[in-house]
Design a protein around this motif. Structure first.
Motif, mmCIF file in Angstrom:
data_model
loop_
_atom_site.group_PDB
_atom_site.id
_atom_site.type_symbol
_atom_site.label_atom_id
_atom_site.label_comp_id
_atom_site.label_asym_id
_atom_site.label_seq_id
_atom_site.Cartn_x
_atom_site.Cartn_y
_atom_site.Cartn_z
ATOM 1 N N LYS A 165 19.361 1.706 -1.483
ATOM 2 C CA LYS A 165 18.180 2.533 -1.717
ATOM 3 C C LYS A 165 17.311 2.410 -0.469
ATOM 4 O O LYS A 165 17.224 1.344 0.135
ATOM 5 C CB LYS A 165 17.458 1.938 -2.919
ATOM 6 C CG LYS A 165 16.608 2.912 -3.671
ATOM 7 C CD LYS A 165 16.120 2.207 -4.939
ATOM 8 C CE LYS A 165 15.061 3.027 -5.603
ATOM 9 N NZ LYS A 165 14.502 2.327 -6.753
ATOM 10 N N ALA A 166 16.671 3.499 -0.082
ATOM 11 C CA ALA A 166 15.793 3.446 1.088
ATOM 12 C C ALA A 166 14.704 2.397 0.866
ATOM 13 O O ALA A 166 14.155 2.297 -0.226
ATOM 14 C CB ALA A 166 15.168 4.814 1.314
ATOM 15 N N SER A 167 14.415 1.629 1.906
ATOM 16 C CA SER A 167 13.513 0.494 1.718
ATOM 17 C C SER A 167 12.081 0.921 1.410
ATOM 18 O O SER A 167 11.338 0.192 0.778
ATOM 19 C CB SER A 167 13.547 -0.423 2.942
ATOM 20 O OG SER A 167 12.925 0.202 4.035
ATOM 21 N N GLY A 168 11.705 2.126 1.830
ATOM 22 C CA GLY A 168 10.384 2.635 1.492
ATOM 23 C C GLY A 168 10.232 2.814 -0.012
ATOM 24 O O GLY A 168 9.198 2.497 -0.596
ATOM 25 N N GLU A 169 11.298 3.281 -0.618
ATOM 26 C CA GLU A 169 11.328 3.482 -2.071
ATOM 27 C C GLU A 169 11.275 2.129 -2.788
ATOM 28 O O GLU A 169 10.567 1.957 -3.781
ATOM 29 C CB GLU A 169 12.628 4.236 -2.409
ATOM 30 C CG GLU A 169 12.651 4.925 -3.742
ATOM 31 C CD GLU A 169 11.658 6.072 -3.827
ATOM 32 O OE1 GLU A 169 11.273 6.377 -4.958
ATOM 33 O OE2 GLU A 169 11.271 6.645 -2.784
ATOM 34 N N VAL A 170 12.026 1.164 -2.238
ATOM 35 C CA VAL A 170 12.031 -0.189 -2.811
ATOM 36 C C VAL A 170 10.616 -0.767 -2.778
ATOM 37 O O VAL A 170 10.131 -1.321 -3.759
ATOM 38 C CB VAL A 170 13.000 -1.111 -2.019
ATOM 39 C CG1 VAL A 170 12.910 -2.548 -2.518
ATOM 40 C CG2 VAL A 170 14.429 -0.603 -2.120
ATOM 41 N N ALA A 171 9.942 -0.592 -1.624
ATOM 42 C CA ALA A 171 8.579 -1.124 -1.460
ATOM 43 C C ALA A 171 7.643 -0.529 -2.500
ATOM 44 O O ALA A 171 6.851 -1.239 -3.127
ATOM 45 C CB ALA A 171 8.070 -0.814 -0.050
ATOM 46 N N GLU B 93 2.532 -1.327 4.277
ATOM 47 C CA GLU B 93 3.391 -2.463 3.964
ATOM 48 C C GLU B 93 2.976 -3.072 2.634
ATOM 49 O O GLU B 93 1.801 -3.031 2.278
ATOM 50 C CB GLU B 93 3.282 -3.522 5.052
ATOM 51 C CG GLU B 93 3.990 -3.146 6.325
ATOM 52 C CD GLU B 93 3.396 -3.885 7.502
ATOM 53 O OE1 GLU B 93 3.860 -4.977 7.787
ATOM 54 O OE2 GLU B 93 2.451 -3.364 8.100
ATOM 55 N N VAL B 94 3.942 -3.686 1.958
ATOM 56 C CA VAL B 94 3.697 -4.223 0.627
ATOM 57 C C VAL B 94 2.524 -5.214 0.619
ATOM 58 O O VAL B 94 1.627 -5.113 -0.211
ATOM 59 C CB VAL B 94 4.980 -4.895 0.075
ATOM 60 C CG1 VAL B 94 4.728 -5.507 -1.289
ATOM 61 C CG2 VAL B 94 6.110 -3.889 -0.024
ATOM 62 N N SER B 95 2.516 -6.138 1.571
ATOM 63 C CA SER B 95 1.477 -7.177 1.559
ATOM 64 C C SER B 95 0.087 -6.593 1.800
ATOM 65 O O SER B 95 -0.873 -6.956 1.114
ATOM 66 C CB SER B 95 1.797 -8.241 2.609
ATOM 67 O OG SER B 95 2.048 -7.624 3.860
ATOM 68 N N ALA B 96 -0.025 -5.674 2.739
ATOM 69 C CA ALA B 96 -1.330 -5.084 3.054
ATOM 70 C C ALA B 96 -1.842 -4.230 1.897
ATOM 71 O O ALA B 96 -3.039 -4.246 1.586
ATOM 72 C CB ALA B 96 -1.231 -4.241 4.322
ATOM 73 N N ILE B 97 -0.942 -3.513 1.242
ATOM 74 C CA ILE B 97 -1.353 -2.651 0.135
ATOM 75 C C ILE B 97 -1.759 -3.486 -1.074
ATOM 76 O O ILE B 97 -2.723 -3.181 -1.759
ATOM 77 C CB ILE B 97 -0.229 -1.661 -0.227
ATOM 78 C CG1 ILE B 97 -0.037 -0.677 0.931
ATOM 79 C CG2 ILE B 97 -0.550 -0.892 -1.504
ATOM 80 C CD1 ILE B 97 1.174 0.185 0.828
ATOM 81 N N ARG C 273 13.229 8.370 7.879
ATOM 82 C CA ARG C 273 14.452 7.638 7.537
ATOM 83 C C ARG C 273 14.403 7.080 6.122
ATOM 84 O O ARG C 273 15.378 6.541 5.627
ATOM 85 C CB ARG C 273 14.589 6.460 8.504
ATOM 86 C CG ARG C 273 15.598 6.653 9.593
ATOM 87 C CD ARG C 273 15.748 5.363 10.369
ATOM 88 N NE ARG C 273 14.698 5.188 11.359
ATOM 89 C CZ ARG C 273 14.131 4.023 11.672
ATOM 90 N NH1 ARG C 273 14.484 2.921 11.053
ATOM 91 N NH2 ARG C 273 13.207 3.963 12.591
ATOM 92 N N GLY C 274 13.229 7.103 5.518
ATOM 93 C CA GLY C 274 13.069 6.526 4.182
ATOM 94 C C GLY C 274 12.747 5.050 4.227
ATOM 95 O O GLY C 274 12.758 4.368 3.210
ATOM 96 N N ASP C 275 12.460 4.524 5.414
ATOM 97 C CA ASP C 275 12.215 3.094 5.544
ATOM 98 C C ASP C 275 10.735 2.725 5.587
ATOM 99 O O ASP C 275 10.379 1.597 5.937
ATOM 100 C CB ASP C 275 12.925 2.537 6.780
ATOM 101 C CG ASP C 275 14.381 2.246 6.482
ATOM 102 O OD1 ASP C 275 14.677 1.946 5.306
ATOM 103 O OD2 ASP C 275 15.213 2.326 7.398
ATOM 104 N N MET C 276 9.879 3.682 5.276
ATOM 105 C CA MET C 276 8.461 3.355 5.162
ATOM 106 C C MET C 276 7.868 4.212 4.052
ATOM 107 O O MET C 276 8.274 5.366 3.877
ATOM 108 C CB MET C 276 7.740 3.615 6.495
ATOM 109 C CG MET C 276 6.290 3.200 6.490
ATOM 110 S SD MET C 276 5.512 3.307 8.116
ATOM 111 C CE MET C 276 5.824 1.676 8.777
#
Lengths: 90, 268
Positions: free
Chosen positions: A10-16, B145-149, B181-184
């Motif tokens: 799963k895309a890590s943004g979605e995981v977050a 980012e998870v921690s900042a949010i 990319r789906g990474d953020m």
């Protein structure tokens, strides 16, 4: 190269986003997972008096209600309780 | 009567000081009278980001203890005539100032300035309480980012508990290549999770580091972050500014128009 990667994880943004949603629920209400579990057991016991429910698959969670702006953050308790039989025998 | 805005985040290192410096400079560039107060006692940094570190004589603690008058401690910015900095003390700690002292100071400055920006320290202890004590509204800075949010959410809760009526969000260090990319997390994701009004999105931009190195805020220049910060300032002043189209912003054409903008608008 990217496509197979997409299928694998799963895309890590979605995981977050998903992790945060769950994390903030307990942060906001200051309610521990243990306490949530106790609430769940109590609810199951009460409902079981009236109908047969699937306690294995029942879910409860505290989340904020919809709407934006200040003051709309009052949390509410959602319970998803699958009913096996509406008319409890005996 | 001036408006008092606290810039806060909970988590450290997300860009509170950079935001304070750029928003303050941007408001001053728009002709407003602005004072920036560094409330991070013991770990002052706003002075270096503003490039005014060599001009400090008196500081915040001297003012509240009555060691000098407010006017003596205010450092005039070298670029804009309406911009002033009240630096923090480096050799003291957060307990040197309390909430009522801050309220009194801020109310005094309200009469002379249009905007009073308070750069809040990280954390939720005394320093945070001091910073929010006299403020009318808040800008919460976060990164995707998870921690900042998570920390931002906690801060928003505390601000609401302190009956803040206006809380705005500034998302810093956004990387659109990673979002693609789906990474953020997307801007919409962050706004949805925190459910507060979005004031602006600052793209992750190397020029921010360059600007900090030089002690020159980049607001209003042709860089992506400079433009984004200027939009934040305009929205703060009540103007309706559309969000930048950052997906295409790194393309060749935007760079060309960036140069064009630079020559057209100069420093403002």
């Amino acid at each position: 190269m990217r496509l197979p990667k997409l299928f694998k994880r799963k895309a890590s943004g979605e995981v977050a986003k998903d992790r945060l949603k769950i994390l903030l629920i307990s942060d906001r209400v200051n309610c521990s997972p243990e306490m949530l579990d106790l609430i769940k057991q109590d609810i199951a016991r009460v409902i079981s008096r009236y109908m047969m429910i699937d306690t294995e698959n029942m879910e409860i969670q505290i989340s904020k209600t919809g709407g934006y702006g200040i003051g709309s953050k009052n949390p509410s308790l959602y319970a998803n309780i699958p009913i096996l039989d509406l008319h409890k025998s005996s | 009567m001036g408006e008092v805005i606290v810039i806060t985040s909970g988590k450290g290192g997300v860009g509170k000081t950079t935001t304070t410096a750029n928003v303050g400079t941007g408001l001053a560039a728009a002709g407003k009278k602005v004072v920036l107060i560094d409330t991070d006692i013991g770990l002052r940094n706003l002075d270096v980001v503003m490039g005014l570190e060599n001009r400090i004589v008196y500081n915040l603690v001297d003012v509240v203890e009555g060691g000098c008058r407010v006017k003596q401690a205010l450092i005039r910015d070298k670029r804009y005539p309406g911009l002033y900095l009240l630096p923090s003390a480096q050799t003291r700690d957060k307990s040197a100032v309390n909430e009522s002292q801050m309220r009194k100071l801020v109310d005094q400055l309200r009469e002379q300035f249009d905007y009073i920006l308070l750069d809040c320290p990280a954390g939720i202890e005394q320093g945070f309480k001091n910073a929010i004590a006299g403020a009318d509204r808040a800008i919460v800075v976060t990164t995707p980012e998870v921690s900042a949010i998570r920390d931002a959410d906690r801060i928003i809760g505390l601000l609401e508990a302190n009956s803040f009526q206006q809380i705005d969000l500034c998302i810093n260090r956004m990387r659109y290549d990673m979002v693609k990319r789906g990474d953020m997390m997307t801007v919409e994701d962050v706004v949805d999770i925190l459910s507060v009004n979005l004031l602006g999105v600052i793209p992750d931009d190397e020029s921010v580091v360059v600007s900090t190195n030089q002690g020159e805020p980049l607001v209003g220049n042709h860089t992506l972050a400079g433009r984004a910060y200027r939009n934040v300032c305009m929205r703060l002043m009540g103007q309706d500014v559309p969000y930048m189209d950052l997906e295409r912003s790194l393309s060749f054409w935007t760079r060309v128009t960036g140069i064009f903008h630079k020559s057209q608008e100069g420093r403002a």
